[in-house]
Design an enzyme around this catalytic site. Structure first.
Site, PDB file in Angstrom:
ATOM      1  N   HIS A 155     120.826 -81.066  43.087  1.00  0.00           N
ATOM      2  CA  HIS A 155     121.912 -80.351  42.120  1.00  0.00           C
ATOM      3  C   HIS A 155     123.110 -81.318  41.691  1.00  0.00           C
ATOM      4  CE1 HIS A 155     123.155 -77.050  39.489  1.00  0.00           C
ATOM      5  NE2 HIS A 155     122.578 -76.131  40.260  1.00  0.00           N
ATOM      6  N   ASP A 395     102.306 -76.654  31.357  1.00  0.00           N
ATOM      7  CA  ASP A 395     101.060 -77.196  31.391  1.00  0.00           C
ATOM      8  C   ASP A 395     100.919 -78.692  31.645  1.00  0.00           C
ATOM      9  OD1 ASP A 395      98.328 -77.584  31.074  1.00  0.00           O
ATOM     10  OD2 ASP A 395      98.104 -76.816  28.991  1.00  0.00           O
TER      11      ASP A 395
HETATM   12  N1  COA Z   1     117.292 -66.914  23.372  1.00  0.00           N
HETATM   13  C1  COA Z   1     116.998 -65.880  23.185  1.00  0.00           C
HETATM   14  N2  COA Z   1     118.328 -65.121  22.920  1.00  0.00           N
HETATM   15  C2  COA Z   1     119.368 -65.523  22.940  1.00  0.00           C
HETATM   16  C3  COA Z   1     119.568 -66.986  22.965  1.00  0.00           C
HETATM   17  C4  COA Z   1     118.487 -67.925  23.299  1.00  0.00           C
HETATM   18  N3  COA Z   1     118.449 -69.172  23.108  1.00  0.00           N
HETATM   19  N4  COA Z   1     120.789 -67.313  22.854  1.00  0.00           N
HETATM   20  C5  COA Z   1     121.517 -66.144  22.908  1.00  0.00           C
HETATM   21  N5  COA Z   1     120.721 -65.096  22.894  1.00  0.00           N
HETATM   22  C6  COA Z   1     121.080 -63.659  22.563  1.00  0.00           C
HETATM   23  C7  COA Z   1     120.180 -62.636  23.782  1.00  0.00           C
HETATM   24  O1  COA Z   1     120.098 -61.672  23.002  1.00  0.00           O
HETATM   25  C8  COA Z   1     121.698 -62.441  24.337  1.00  0.00           C
HETATM   26  O2  COA Z   1     121.974 -60.899  24.753  1.00  0.00           O
HETATM   27  P1  COA Z   1     120.643 -60.091  25.414  1.00  0.00           P
HETATM   28  O3  COA Z   1     120.385 -60.939  26.803  1.00  0.00           O
HETATM   29  O4  COA Z   1     121.390 -58.658  25.761  1.00  0.00           O
HETATM   30  O5  COA Z   1     119.786 -59.931  24.859  1.00  0.00           O
HETATM   31  C9  COA Z   1     122.802 -62.813  23.778  1.00  0.00           C
HETATM   32  O6  COA Z   1     122.490 -63.785  22.700  1.00  0.00           O
HETATM   33  C10 COA Z   1     123.780 -63.322  24.524  1.00  0.00           C
HETATM   34  O7  COA Z   1     123.355 -64.385  25.484  1.00  0.00           O
HETATM   35  P2  COA Z   1     124.450 -65.286  26.233  1.00  0.00           P
HETATM   36  O8  COA Z   1     125.195 -66.012  25.189  1.00  0.00           O
HETATM   37  O9  COA Z   1     123.680 -66.163  26.982  1.00  0.00           O
HETATM   38  O10 COA Z   1     125.225 -64.507  27.103  1.00  0.00           O
HETATM   39  P3  COA Z   1     124.817 -63.592  28.421  1.00  0.00           P
HETATM   40  O11 COA Z   1     125.851 -62.695  28.722  1.00  0.00           O
HETATM   41  O12 COA Z   1     123.483 -63.384  28.300  1.00  0.00           O
HETATM   42  O13 COA Z   1     125.020 -64.664  29.562  1.00  0.00           O
HETATM   43  C11 COA Z   1     126.288 -66.727  30.580  1.00  0.00           C
HETATM   44  C12 COA Z   1     126.380 -65.276  29.856  1.00  0.00           C
HETATM   45  C13 COA Z   1     127.362 -67.147  31.047  1.00  0.00           C
HETATM   46  C14 COA Z   1     125.388 -66.496  32.033  1.00  0.00           C
HETATM   47  C15 COA Z   1     125.589 -67.427  29.665  1.00  0.00           C
HETATM   48  O14 COA Z   1     126.089 -67.672  28.322  1.00  0.00           O
HETATM   49  C16 COA Z   1     125.156 -69.069  30.089  1.00  0.00           C
HETATM   50  O15 COA Z   1     126.062 -69.794  30.312  1.00  0.00           O
HETATM   51  N6  COA Z   1     123.947 -69.129  30.737  1.00  0.00           N
HETATM   52  C17 COA Z   1     123.700 -70.447  31.399  1.00  0.00           C
HETATM   53  C18 COA Z   1     123.419 -70.342  32.925  1.00  0.00           C
HETATM   54  C19 COA Z   1     122.854 -71.311  33.558  1.00  0.00           C
HETATM   55  O16 COA Z   1     123.143 -72.296  33.205  1.00  0.00           O
HETATM   56  N7  COA Z   1     121.770 -71.111  34.646  1.00  0.00           N
HETATM   57  C20 COA Z   1     121.228 -72.114  35.188  1.00  0.00           C
HETATM   58  C21 COA Z   1     122.312 -72.713  36.478  1.00  0.00           C
HETATM   59  S1  COA Z   1     121.186 -74.132  37.052  1.00  0.00           S
END
Ligand code: COA
Length: 449
Positions: A155, A395
């Site tokens: 990581h 895949d």
């Molecule tokens: N594909 C599909 N839907 C998407 C999307 C995408 N690429 N981007 C945004 N959306 C939509 C979704 O509908 C989601 O709502 P829903 O889950 O209720 O359907 C909405 O937009 C909001 O998504 P997001 O902005 O990601 O907010 P979140 O509340 O789901 O997540 C965080 C908040 C902080 C966790 C997120 O923004 C984030 O940073 N994720 C990354 C975490 C990460 O890196 N994980 C791996 C660690 S090694």
């Protein structure tokens, strides 16, 4: 049950840049050990019948993937202030071949269990860090003709998004396709290796770097760290997710953005953990949220940025408020923590870390048996979203996986939220808790919907 047949070092197929690659501050904090993932496949007969076809294909394509992703073939080394840098020396990655008398059917719904033992490469953290491969893969053939393919990836070198970028390019090369998106390797875009700014830019209080709360009445968390943990996979149907979202949004102002699945489910997990742990009402608790800066930072990171662009923020509350106030209270705490992450906040985080003489207290070295670093176990939690990680449909030429999931993780309070590959809206929570809290948690998790 798993017998190792071979272990080799795979190096980049062509000469690559040699020398030091500076790491960003985010690469060096949080989890800096290896993260495991496992895929299961049922390859067609023609792949199974030829004895070494699968491992030869994997090794050859891995070697070509390492030409573009050469930092992964290097080694980390400690520098002053408990900081790390990457030595790009093409020392190589480890590739393990093994076989097992088990059959895919023995894994049931593939929930992590002792059946995973021996299927995922083990990292010998007793060795100096500069001797540890940053990436290890293991292919295991089962008695039924099925296989598992597991990876552990450092990581400190790549976050989830970058790891999956590498893995999917590797799979593409194995299928005979060219590289789709070249990795962007220069972490200087996140000021890697730069000294702190002459005019400090820490305009925020970075509570995510404060010590997480302890159990009321305790002066340290040594006892909690030692308690035995267990992991489980909990599934929620689309209806259950929708019901929780409906409850969360009931009191939400109609002009505000509705709470997302992550915000809702994470609040539910946090509340259930407080109940399962029987925390007293004045108990402070923190919830760690991993946020991806890629869509939030200015200037935008170059396409294919390879490294860590994620960092943790925290939501805080007391157990009493979480449990007794309406559900929307917990969800709002999580929304507020995420909304704090603006472009200015992100750069301030980096500057804050740059100004630290020593990074030890920000590094999670749990996998090394170390008691240093932040503790998100009882009374705290962490929920990492894998909802948008492109982890499905990997895949290598013999078809897509039949199951993919995290390898075993064994840190109290650690959890991952994963979407179902079928896209039916159901979700999976991969959760680790102390043994005594798991059954009560499960009960609250389903009964409280
Ligand atoms: N594909 C599909 N839907 C998407 C999307 C995408 N690429 N981007 C945004 N959306 C939509 C979704 O509908 C989601 O709502 P829903 O889950 O209720 O359907 C909405 O937009 C909001 O998504 P997001 O902005 O990601 O907010 P979140 O509340 O789901 O997540 C965080 C908040 C902080 C966790 C997120 O923004 C984030 O940073 N994720 C990354 C975490 C990460 O890196 N994980 C791996 C660690 S090694």
């Amino acid at each position: 049950m798993v017998r190792m047949k071979g272990c080799s070092i795979v190096k980049a197929a062509e000469p690559t840049r040699k020398g030091t690659l500076s790491l960003s501050e985010w690469d060096q904090v949080g989890i800096i050990t290896h993260v495991p993932t496992i895929y299961f496949y049922r390859p067609p007969e023609n792949w199974i019948r030829s004895p070494n076809k699968i491992s030869t294909t994997l090794k050859e394509s891995l070697s070509r993937a390492l030409v573009a992703f050469y930092p992964l073939a290097g080694r980390l080394r400690w520098i002053g202030g408990r900081r790390l840098e990457l030595n790009c020396n093409n020392a190589g990655v480890r590739f393990v071949e093994s076989e097992s008398v088990m059959k895919l059917d023995d894994f049931g719904d593939f929930s992590p269990s002792s059946k995973y033992d021996g299927l995922i490469p083990t990292v010998d953290y007793g060795l100096p860090i500069h001797e540890l491969p940053l990436f290890m893969a293991q292919v295991t053939k089962f008695a039924c003709g099925g296989i598992s393919l597991s990876f552990v990836i450092s990581h400190a070198v790549a976050d989830g998004q970058s790891s999956l970028h590498f893995i999917s390019e590797w799979a593409g090369l194995a299928r005979g396709e060219p590289l789709k998106t070249a990795p962007f390797l220069d972490r200087k875009v996140l000021r890697a290796g730069d000294p702190p700014a002459s005019q400090p830019f820490c305009s925020y209080h970075h509570s995510e770097f404060d010590k997480p709360p302890l159990l009321v009445g305790k002066s340290d968390n040594a006892e909690e760290r030692k308690k035995k943990t267990t992991v489980t996979i909990l599934r929620l149907t689309n209806e259950q997710v929708k019901t929780l979202q409906y409850t969360a949004n009931e009191c939400q102002n109609s002009s505000s953005r509705p709470y997302t699945r992550y915000e809702t489910l994470t609040a539910h997990v946090w509340r259930c953990a407080c109940k399962a742990r029987k925390l007293v009402k004045e108990q402070p608790t923190a919830l760690g949220i991993c946020v991806d800066a890629r869509s939030r930072i200015e200037p935008r990171l170059p396409t294919g940025y390879f490294g860590n662009a994620t960092f943790d923020v925290i939501a805080t509350s007391t157990a009493g408020e979480l449990v007794s106030k309406p559900f929307s209270f917990a969800v709002r705490r999580i929304r507020e923590a995420i909304e704090m992450v603006t472009n200015e906040y992100i750069w301030s985080t980096i500057e804050y870390l740059k100004n630290q003489k020593d990074l030890t207290k920000f590094q999670n070295l749990h996998a090394l048996g170390s008691e240093e670093g932040p503790f998100y176990g009882n009374p705290n939690m962490g929920v990492v979203s894998w909802l948008r990680l492109p982890m499905y449909g990997l895949d290598f030429g013999w078809g897509k996986e039949i199951y993919v999931g995290p390898g075993t993780h064994d840190f109290d309070g650690d959890s991952l939220l994963i979407s179902n590959p079928s896209g039916d809206g159901s979700l999976v929570l991969a959760l680790c808790l102390q043994v005594e809290h798991m059954e009560p948690f499960k009960k609250h998790f389903y009964d409280d919907i």
